[in-house]
Enzyme design. Structure first.
Site, PDB file in Angstrom:
ATOM      1  N   TYR A  20      -3.647  -0.285   6.407  1.00  0.00           N
ATOM      2  CA  TYR A  20      -2.226  -0.128   6.117  1.00  0.00           C
ATOM      3  C   TYR A  20      -1.435  -1.373   6.520  1.00  0.00           C
ATOM      4  CZ  TYR A  20      -3.411   4.880   5.841  1.00  0.00           C
ATOM      5  OH  TYR A  20      -3.971   6.096   5.540  1.00  0.00           O
ATOM      6  N   HIS A  42     -12.725   5.572   6.614  1.00  0.00           N
ATOM      7  CA  HIS A  42     -11.629   5.525   5.657  1.00  0.00           C
ATOM      8  C   HIS A  42     -12.129   5.473   4.209  1.00  0.00           C
ATOM      9  CE1 HIS A  42      -7.280   3.812   5.048  1.00  0.00           C
ATOM     10  NE2 HIS A  42      -7.526   4.875   4.297  1.00  0.00           N
TER      11      HIS A  42
END
Length: 453
Positions: A82, A150
């Site tokens: 992110y 992830h």
């Protein structure tokens, strides 16, 4: 810019000095179950990123994190993928007031490993260990509460097994406490949860699913989702992105520093626009209905793999225990906001949802709130449900639709010893990666609604 918060009229306690730790122990090989301590409302910081905002460095991240903590939020979700999110969150948690008032043990930090860029994944043991140590430094902490692999759909089952095995080694070393997996396609998440149980004899602690329990897609609540995870021994299933990564907004998908990255096809966007007009005709915004419906419905639907952790009260400096809202497991949701007014509105919605739970009448009265808060909450729930059913009718064939992830033809550009090597593509897309993390000259935060990812 927000700084040290002030006492609010709704507060029922004096200004605290230090908050209590979340109870956790690891003695004689027995760890506290995640489902007994994970808060049912988690602050997601994917919004501290160029996907949702033109310049995340211009956001008042310190003020947002501080306000979230004062309103009772005790868990934060982030990822190295992110963009600057980990650094911004870490700096906010290291602010003097936060550090003094909210000791590290009083909140939980959740992050991820494995996704390096939009087209680059590294699930090797070496990279997993390196990534965890980097996250520890960025987040200014000695341990991480939960670490996910992830977007597991981009790699093979063998790679997932290697990454989870290394994460469990780090857990045994005391660097992390719980291990999870996350991604978009539910079938892949189910396959991997079952594989990990079968191959290791130990179930995964947590599965995070996003954009699969909202007004447009509710598959997570059925046999392909939470029911399958429960059978695979998964302790907690968290529901993220109840706005479908910003799809379910009157303004349409958010356009940040990366342009239009959203994978939803034009036909789906058109259907959502028609559903938004339907909500407008009833004096409601689709995102308001979407947020309330998802948070409130998942509290009960997600209880199968939920948690008895203390919920955020939604009120400044007011602690609330799980026992005060009925004592049952609550489904766990992840919210994401970019601006203070978004957080304030979300916490008001959350408080109203809690008021509608078992014992809500007594809780409201004891806390000095309106004695009819429970009744109002229950009636609001009925109204939202009616509009949610109307949205489903309008979406028609697009209700329950899932886009491809990864997109056809995806190839993992995994770097090995300075070279880019084409890894075997997974047969089973989340948004593109953030550009290099750096402030934008003269950049200003651009409000993008309330994307929940």
């Amino acid at each position: 810019m927000a700084s040290t918060p002030t006492e609010q009229p709704s507060s029922t306690s004096t200004f605290p000095s230090r908050q209590k730790p979340i109870p956790y122990s690891d003695e004689n090989g027995k760890r506290t179950p995640l489902s007994s301590i994970l808060p049912p409302l988690i602050f997601g910081t994917a919004t501290f990123n160029h996907q949702f905002n033109s310049d995340p460095f211009a956001l008042d991240t310190v003020g947002l994190v501080t306000s979230a903590l004062t309103h009772g939020i005790r868990a934060f979700d982030t990822s190295p993928y992110y963009g600057p999110s980990e650094e911004l969150l870490g700096d906010a948690l290291a602010a003097p007031f936060v550090r003094e008032t909210f000791p590290r043990a009083s909140y939980m930090i959740l992050t991820k490993v494995g996704r390096v860029k939009g087209d680059e994944f590294d699930y090797s043991a070496q990279w997993v260990r390196q990534s965890v140590h980097r996250s520890l430094e960025r987040l200014h902490t000695d341990y991480l509460d939960l670490v996910y692999c992830h977007d597991i759909e981009f790699v093979s089952a063998a790679e997932v097994l290697e990454a989870v095995t290394e994460l469990r080694k780090l857990r045994d070393e005391g660097r992390i406490r719980y291990v999870g997996i996350c991604g978009y396609p539910l079938d892949v998440l189910g396959d991997m949860a079952e594989m990990l149980l079968r191959e290791t004899g130990e179930p995964i602690d947590c599965v995070q699913s996003y954009a699969h329990f909202n007004l447009q897609n509710q598959t997570l609540g059925g046999p392909r989702g939470i029911e399958r995870f429960h059978k695979a021994g998964v302790d907690v299933t968290t529901n993220a992105s109840c706005l479908g990564m910003g799809l379910l907004r009157r303004e349409g998908v958010p356009i940040g520093g990366l342009g239009d990255w959203h994978p939803a096809p034009r036909e789906l966007r058109t259907a959502v626009h028609e559903a938004s007009n339907f909500c407008d005709s009833h004096s409601e915004k689709i995102e308001v209905i979407a947020i309330r419906w998802a948070l409130e419905t998942w509290i009960s639907k997600g209880a199968l793999c939920g948690s008895r952790g203390d919920p955020a009260s939604g009120l400044p400096w007011k602690h609330e225990s799980n026992s005060e809202v009925g004592g049952a497991k609550l489904g766990v949701n992840v919210i994401g906001v970019s601006h203070p007014n978004e957080l304030d509105k979300t916490m008001l919605v959350w408080r109203s949802i809690l008021d509608g739970l078992e014992g809500g009448e007594q809780t409201a009265v004891q806390a000095g709130r309106w004695y009819r808060a429970w009744e109002w909450s229950r009636n609001r729930k009925k109204a939202v449900q009616i509009l949610a059913e109307g949205v489903e009718e309008i979406l028609g064939e697009w209700f329950g639709y899932s886009w491809d992830s990864p997109a056809k033809g995806f190839v993992n550009q995994k770097k090995t010893e300075g070279k880019v090597v084409d890894a075997e593509p997974s047969s089973l897309l989340t948004p593109a990666a953030s550009p290099e993390s750096k402030p934008v000259e003269g950049g200003e935060g651009v409000e993008k609604g309330i994307p929940l990812r």
